[in-house]
Design a protein around this motif. Structure first.
Motif, PDB file in Angstrom:
ATOM      1  N   LYS A 227     -10.571   1.630  -4.582  1.00  0.00           N
ATOM      2  CA  LYS A 227     -10.613   0.696  -5.713  1.00  0.00           C
ATOM      3  C   LYS A 227      -9.658   1.108  -6.816  1.00  0.00           C
ATOM      4  N   GLN A 228      -9.580   2.414  -7.086  1.00  0.00           N
ATOM      5  CA  GLN A 228      -8.675   2.900  -8.125  1.00  0.00           C
ATOM      6  C   GLN A 228      -7.609   3.832  -7.527  1.00  0.00           C
ATOM      7  N   GLY A 229      -7.198   3.494  -6.317  1.00  0.00           N
ATOM      8  CA  GLY A 229      -6.223   4.351  -5.655  1.00  0.00           C
ATOM      9  C   GLY A 229      -5.342   3.569  -4.708  1.00  0.00           C
ATOM     10  N   VAL A 230      -4.542   4.323  -3.975  1.00  0.00           N
ATOM     11  CA  VAL A 230      -3.639   3.750  -2.976  1.00  0.00           C
ATOM     12  C   VAL A 230      -3.661   4.658  -1.757  1.00  0.00           C
ATOM     13  N   PHE A 231      -3.195   4.148  -0.644  1.00  0.00           N
ATOM     14  CA  PHE A 231      -3.051   4.973   0.550  1.00  0.00           C
ATOM     15  C   PHE A 231      -1.687   5.663   0.504  1.00  0.00           C
ATOM     16  N   ALA A 232      -1.722   6.984   0.433  1.00  0.00           N
ATOM     17  CA  ALA A 232      -0.496   7.777   0.419  1.00  0.00           C
ATOM     18  C   ALA A 232      -0.609   8.846   1.492  1.00  0.00           C
ATOM     19  N   PRO A 233       0.482   9.179   2.182  1.00  0.00           N
ATOM     20  CA  PRO A 233       0.393  10.130   3.293  1.00  0.00           C
ATOM     21  C   PRO A 233       0.024  11.539   2.851  1.00  0.00           C
ATOM     22  N   LEU A 234      -0.872  12.143   3.620  1.00  0.00           N
ATOM     23  CA  LEU A 234      -1.255  13.544   3.467  1.00  0.00           C
ATOM     24  C   LEU A 234      -1.351  14.108   4.872  1.00  0.00           C
ATOM     25  N   PHE A 235      -0.538  15.068   5.213  1.00  0.00           N
ATOM     26  CA  PHE A 235      -0.416  15.568   6.587  1.00  0.00           C
ATOM     27  C   PHE A 235      -0.097  14.422   7.548  1.00  0.00           C
TER      28      PHE A 235
ATOM     29  N   ALA B  37      -6.652   7.878   1.036  1.00  0.00           N
ATOM     30  CA  ALA B  37      -6.977   7.223  -0.229  1.00  0.00           C
ATOM     31  C   ALA B  37      -6.766   8.228  -1.357  1.00  0.00           C
ATOM     32  N   THR B  38      -5.854   7.922  -2.263  1.00  0.00           N
ATOM     33  CA  THR B  38      -5.461   8.854  -3.316  1.00  0.00           C
ATOM     34  C   THR B  38      -5.568   8.161  -4.664  1.00  0.00           C
ATOM     35  N   VAL B  39      -6.334   8.751  -5.580  1.00  0.00           N
ATOM     36  CA  VAL B  39      -6.507   8.144  -6.899  1.00  0.00           C
ATOM     37  C   VAL B  39      -5.176   8.124  -7.641  1.00  0.00           C
ATOM     38  N   THR B  40      -4.979   7.085  -8.423  1.00  0.00           N
ATOM     39  CA  THR B  40      -3.748   6.945  -9.200  1.00  0.00           C
ATOM     40  C   THR B  40      -3.928   7.445 -10.626  1.00  0.00           C
TER      41      THR B  40
END
Length: 318
Positions: free
Chosen positions: A207-215, A220-223
């Motif tokens: 809801k308050q984030g975006v999908f950003a690559p991790l490994f 889901a990563t908060v902005t």
């Protein structure tokens, strides 16, 4: 937020067991450091055997993030990680119950100038932390080195809540804490040139984030990191705390600011955050909190990585 104050209501018999456990925890924290490390490793070994759901989460995370490791290498890393989680319990006691004088002898800090420079010119700092097992004792080390305000989530048990706040705030007289939902308070602090602790490396939903690559995995990563930096006109300064077990000491590393944040593109900022976090996780994987479901939120249509949690049955009212 007001400093924690003792209330007579905390002495109610329903809280006696909690007080007894804290008393025991205090006594254990006075033991020699090596003894506490041994106790912590023993607790970690028990957790590995008994906390089956957390073990499966950690196993899944390690398999997702380190597919290049063999099964035996990941099994060894898992054992080391649970030992580190057990030690973290001891370190929390040290942070809450040992004197600042005792703690100062335990750590070395590098890169403090990256935090002092913006403070000298009145600019706020988002102190970007990560969920390593040294999180609690590391917060104490930072509070003794530079005024840092923190985010706070109240505990349901009022005695635990009181002791937790007392333990966390005792090393930083010039520090303040904010409720996790008090975004305005955090913004005011940043605009007033304060350093505010913030950890963006857990899954809080989309809801308050975006999908950003991790490994290489969409996470889901908060902005919040970029939003706070932009609205508070603040710099993003990461730091880590590493346990040097062979020396009985800790290394606190304050890194140069991530000047690209805020870039104006929240996805790009989240990618920068995850790139930095992943690099630190790879450097010290045994001390990261793999027991959390970091990849629980999946893009639409993708299968979950973890077993569904068992819901507790609510007791029927008679």
């Amino acid at each position: 937020m007001q400093k924690p104050h003792f209330r007579v209501a905390l002495l109610h018999p329903r809280y006696w067991l909690t007080w007894a456990l804290f008393g025991f925890w205090f006594l254990v924290a006075q033991l020699p450091y090596r003894w506490q490390m041994a106790i912590g490793r023993g607790i970690g070994s028990l957790m590995l055997r008994l906390a089956s759901s957390r073990r499966r989460i950690a196993e899944r995370n390690l398999a997702l993030c380190f597919p290049e490791l063999s099964d035996s290498e990941r099994a060894q890393l898992l054992r080391q990680n649970f030992a580190s989680n057990g030690i973290a319990l001891m370190e929390t006691g040290m942070a809450w119950f040992r004197s600042s004088r005792w703690l100062r002898k335990r750590f070395t800090i590098e890169g403090l100038e990256h935090l002092q420079a913006p403070a000298a010119r009145g600019q706020g700092v988002v102190m970007m932390a990560m969920h390593f097992t040294t999180l609690e004792i590391g917060a104490a080390f930072m509070a003794m080195s530079h005024p840092v305000d923190g985010m706070y989530r109240p505990h349901k048990n009022p005695v635990y809540d009181y002791m937790q706040r007392k333990g966390r705030e005792r090393h930083g007289e010039d520090s303040d804490v904010f409720q996790r939902k008090d975004v305005r308070g955090m913004m005011r602090a940043l605009k007033n040139g304060r350093a505010v602790w913030y950890a963006p490396d857990q899954d809080y939903g989309i809801k308050q984030g975006v999908f950003a690559p991790l490994f290489g995995i969409p996470a889901a990563t908060v902005t919040g990191t970029s939003r706070f930096a932009r609205a508070g006109r603040a710099q993003v300064v990461p730091y880590t705390v590493t346990r040097l077990e062979d020396q009985g000491r800790y290394l606190v590393q304050v890194y140069p600011p991530i000047d690209e944040i805020p870039s104006g593109d929240e996805l790009r900022d989240a990618e920068l955050v995850n790139q930095f976090v992943e690099a630190r996780m790879r450097e010290n994987p045994s001390q990261y909190m793999w027991v959390h479901r970091r990849f629980k939120t999946r893009p639409e249509g993708e299968a979950p990585y973890y077993e569904p949690r068992k819901r507790r049955r609510k007791k029927r009212k008679k």
